[in-house]
Design a protein around this motif. Structure first.
Motif, PDB file in Angstrom:
ATOM      1  N   SER A  58       0.821  -1.214   0.000  1.00 27.56           N
ATOM      2  CA  SER A  58       0.000   0.000   0.000  1.00 27.56           C
ATOM      3  C   SER A  58       0.855   1.263   0.000  1.00 27.56           C
ATOM      4  CB  SER A  58      -0.916   0.016   1.232  1.00 27.56           C
ATOM      5  OG  SER A  58      -1.796  -1.068   1.188  1.00 27.56           O
ATOM      6  N   GLU A  59       1.932   1.247   0.772  1.00 29.58           N
ATOM      7  CA  GLU A  59       2.775   2.434   0.893  1.00 29.58           C
ATOM      8  C   GLU A  59       3.729   2.611  -0.280  1.00 29.58           C
ATOM      9  OE1 GLU A  59       4.738   2.122   4.665  1.00 29.58           O
ATOM     10  OE2 GLU A  59       2.954   2.773   5.775  1.00 29.58           O
ATOM     11  N   GLN A  60       4.230   1.519  -0.832  1.00 34.12           N
ATOM     12  CA  GLN A  60       5.269   1.591  -1.851  1.00 34.12           C
ATOM     13  C   GLN A  60       4.768   1.297  -3.268  1.00 34.12           C
ATOM     14  OE1 GLN A  60       7.456   3.001   0.599  1.00 34.12           O
ATOM     15  NE2 GLN A  60       8.761   2.411  -1.080  1.00 34.12           N
ATOM     16  N   GLY A  61       3.610   0.667  -3.373  1.00 34.03           N
ATOM     17  CA  GLY A  61       3.141   0.254  -4.691  1.00 34.03           C
ATOM     18  C   GLY A  61       3.890  -0.972  -5.187  1.00 34.03           C
ATOM     19  N   LYS A  62       4.560  -1.644  -4.297  1.00 30.69           N
ATOM     20  CA  LYS A  62       5.349  -2.831  -4.620  1.00 30.69           C
ATOM     21  C   LYS A  62       4.398  -4.014  -4.820  1.00 30.69           C
ATOM     22  CE  LYS A  62       9.276  -3.323  -2.570  1.00 30.69           C
ATOM     23  NZ  LYS A  62      10.509  -3.711  -1.899  1.00 30.69           N
ATOM     24  N   PRO A  63       4.654  -4.871  -5.799  1.00 27.42           N
ATOM     25  CA  PRO A  63       3.810  -6.065  -5.945  1.00 27.42           C
ATOM     26  C   PRO A  63       3.806  -6.885  -4.654  1.00 27.42           C
ATOM     27  CG  PRO A  63       5.281  -5.841  -7.820  1.00 27.42           C
ATOM     28  CD  PRO A  63       5.698  -4.808  -6.810  1.00 27.42           C
TER      29      PRO A  63
ATOM     30  N   VAL B  16       9.523  -8.888   3.440  1.00 27.89           N
ATOM     31  CA  VAL B  16       9.217  -9.198   4.846  1.00 27.89           C
ATOM     32  C   VAL B  16       9.998 -10.439   5.281  1.00 27.89           C
ATOM     33  CG1 VAL B  16       7.408  -9.885   6.469  1.00 27.89           C
ATOM     34  CG2 VAL B  16       6.970  -8.054   4.815  1.00 27.89           C
ATOM     35  N   ASP B  17      10.105 -11.427   4.404  1.00 28.21           N
ATOM     36  CA  ASP B  17      10.889 -12.625   4.730  1.00 28.21           C
ATOM     37  C   ASP B  17      12.365 -12.285   4.932  1.00 28.21           C
ATOM     38  OD1 ASP B  17       8.595 -14.161   4.539  1.00 28.21           O
ATOM     39  OD2 ASP B  17       9.026 -14.851   2.498  1.00 28.21           O
ATOM     40  N   ILE B  18      12.886 -11.401   4.105  1.00 28.21           N
ATOM     41  CA  ILE B  18      14.285 -10.978   4.249  1.00 28.21           C
ATOM     42  C   ILE B  18      14.475 -10.257   5.582  1.00 28.21           C
ATOM     43  CG2 ILE B  18      16.018  -9.352   3.361  1.00 28.21           C
ATOM     44  CD1 ILE B  18      14.964 -10.088   0.525  1.00 28.21           C
ATOM     45  N   VAL B  19      13.526  -9.380   5.915  1.00 29.22           N
ATOM     46  CA  VAL B  19      13.588  -8.667   7.196  1.00 29.22           C
ATOM     47  C   VAL B  19      13.600  -9.672   8.343  1.00 29.22           C
ATOM     48  CG1 VAL B  19      12.272  -7.177   8.756  1.00 29.22           C
ATOM     49  CG2 VAL B  19      12.588  -6.523   6.371  1.00 29.22           C
TER      50      VAL B  19
ATOM     51  N   PHE C 162      13.476  -0.643  -1.039  1.00 31.88           N
ATOM     52  CA  PHE C 162      13.429  -1.756  -0.080  1.00 31.88           C
ATOM     53  C   PHE C 162      13.489  -1.164   1.325  1.00 31.88           C
ATOM     54  CE2 PHE C 162      14.846  -3.881  -3.899  1.00 31.88           C
ATOM     55  CZ  PHE C 162      14.108  -5.058  -3.874  1.00 31.88           C
ATOM     56  N   PRO C 163      12.478  -0.410   1.711  1.00 31.37           N
ATOM     57  CA  PRO C 163      12.566   0.352   2.969  1.00 31.37           C
ATOM     58  C   PRO C 163      12.724  -0.511   4.209  1.00 31.37           C
ATOM     59  CG  PRO C 163      10.320   0.356   2.140  1.00 31.37           C
ATOM     60  CD  PRO C 163      11.180  -0.262   1.066  1.00 31.37           C
TER      61      PRO C 163
ATOM     62  N   THR D 129      16.485  -2.432   8.328  1.00 31.16           N
ATOM     63  CA  THR D 129      16.817  -3.552   9.212  1.00 31.16           C
ATOM     64  C   THR D 129      18.297  -3.893   9.108  1.00 31.16           C
ATOM     65  OG1 THR D 129      14.584  -4.393   8.938  1.00 31.16           O
ATOM     66  CG2 THR D 129      16.200  -5.908   9.843  1.00 31.16           C
ATOM     67  N   ARG D 130      18.829  -3.896   7.901  1.00 30.61           N
ATOM     68  CA  ARG D 130      20.261  -4.194   7.730  1.00 30.61           C
ATOM     69  C   ARG D 130      21.143  -3.169   8.418  1.00 30.61           C
ATOM     70  NH1 ARG D 130      21.726  -4.932   1.643  1.00 30.61           N
ATOM     71  NH2 ARG D 130      23.701  -4.317   2.552  1.00 30.61           N
ATOM     72  N   LYS D 131      20.686  -1.946   8.527  1.00 32.51           N
ATOM     73  CA  LYS D 131      21.509  -0.886   9.125  1.00 32.51           C
ATOM     74  C   LYS D 131      21.350  -0.796  10.640  1.00 32.51           C
ATOM     75  CE  LYS D 131      22.577   0.464   4.985  1.00 32.51           C
ATOM     76  NZ  LYS D 131      23.251  -0.585   4.283  1.00 32.51           N
ATOM     77  N   VAL D 132      20.132  -0.911  11.127  1.00 32.27           N
ATOM     78  CA  VAL D 132      19.875  -0.634  12.533  1.00 32.27           C
ATOM     79  C   VAL D 132      20.196  -1.813  13.438  1.00 32.27           C
ATOM     80  CG1 VAL D 132      18.065  -0.059  14.199  1.00 32.27           C
ATOM     81  CG2 VAL D 132      18.202   1.154  12.021  1.00 32.27           C
ATOM     82  N   TRP D 133      19.835  -3.021  13.050  1.00 32.22           N
ATOM     83  CA  TRP D 133      20.043  -4.164  13.940  1.00 32.22           C
ATOM     84  C   TRP D 133      21.491  -4.349  14.352  1.00 32.22           C
ATOM     85  CZ3 TRP D 133      16.865  -7.491  16.517  1.00 32.22           C
ATOM     86  CH2 TRP D 133      15.499  -7.280  16.327  1.00 32.22           C
TER      87      TRP D 133
END
Length: 129
Positions: free
Chosen positions: A43-48, A56-59, A105-106, A111-115
């Motif tokens: 909804s926010e990104q228009g991503k399929p 989400v799985d990558i996150v 890829f918000p 997630t890659r930066k903050v964790w």
């Protein structure tokens, strides 16, 4: 940012295992809410939707990995130039941070930066052996 600053002192007092357990709960929430998170991303990104589900799985994979790493935030003993001393490095939480990430890829980029964000604090004083 202000809420994070207020939470920092209590967070810093937790043990590595306690922090890891809290982060593990977050991972479990990601897994339990996978479809809803993907719909929000779409909804926010228009991503399929299929790509959003993949993100989400990558996150989840990043969070799971760093959750386990959080248990192993050990200090280090570093050789000193003095034969009768050693340096100790510890890795305490140091404060709130912000990050600018790309739009495509918000969730996975933040997630890659903050964790893994952490800082090594090297004690200036050397201790005798």
């Amino acid at each position: 940012m202000e809420a994070a600053e207020r939470a920092l002192p209590a967070w810093a007092k937790l043990t590595a295992k306690q922090r890891s357990n809290i982060l593990r709960k977050w991972y479990e929430l990601i897994v339990a809410n996978r479809e809803d998170l993907a719909l929000i991303l779409t909804s926010e990104q228009g991503k399929p939707l299929s790509e959003a589900l993949g993100e989400v799985d990558i996150v989840g994979a990043y969070v799971e990995f760093y959750t386990e790493e959080a248990r192993r935030i050990y200090g280090e003993t570093i050789p000193s130039p003095r034969p009768d001393a050693r340096l100790l490095a510890i890795k305490p939480p140091i404060g709130v941070c912000g990050a600018i990430t790309p739009w495509n890829f918000p969730n996975s980029m933040i997630t890659r930066k903050v964790w893994p964000a952490r800082r090594r604090l090297h004690r200036g004083a050397e201790t005798s052996q």
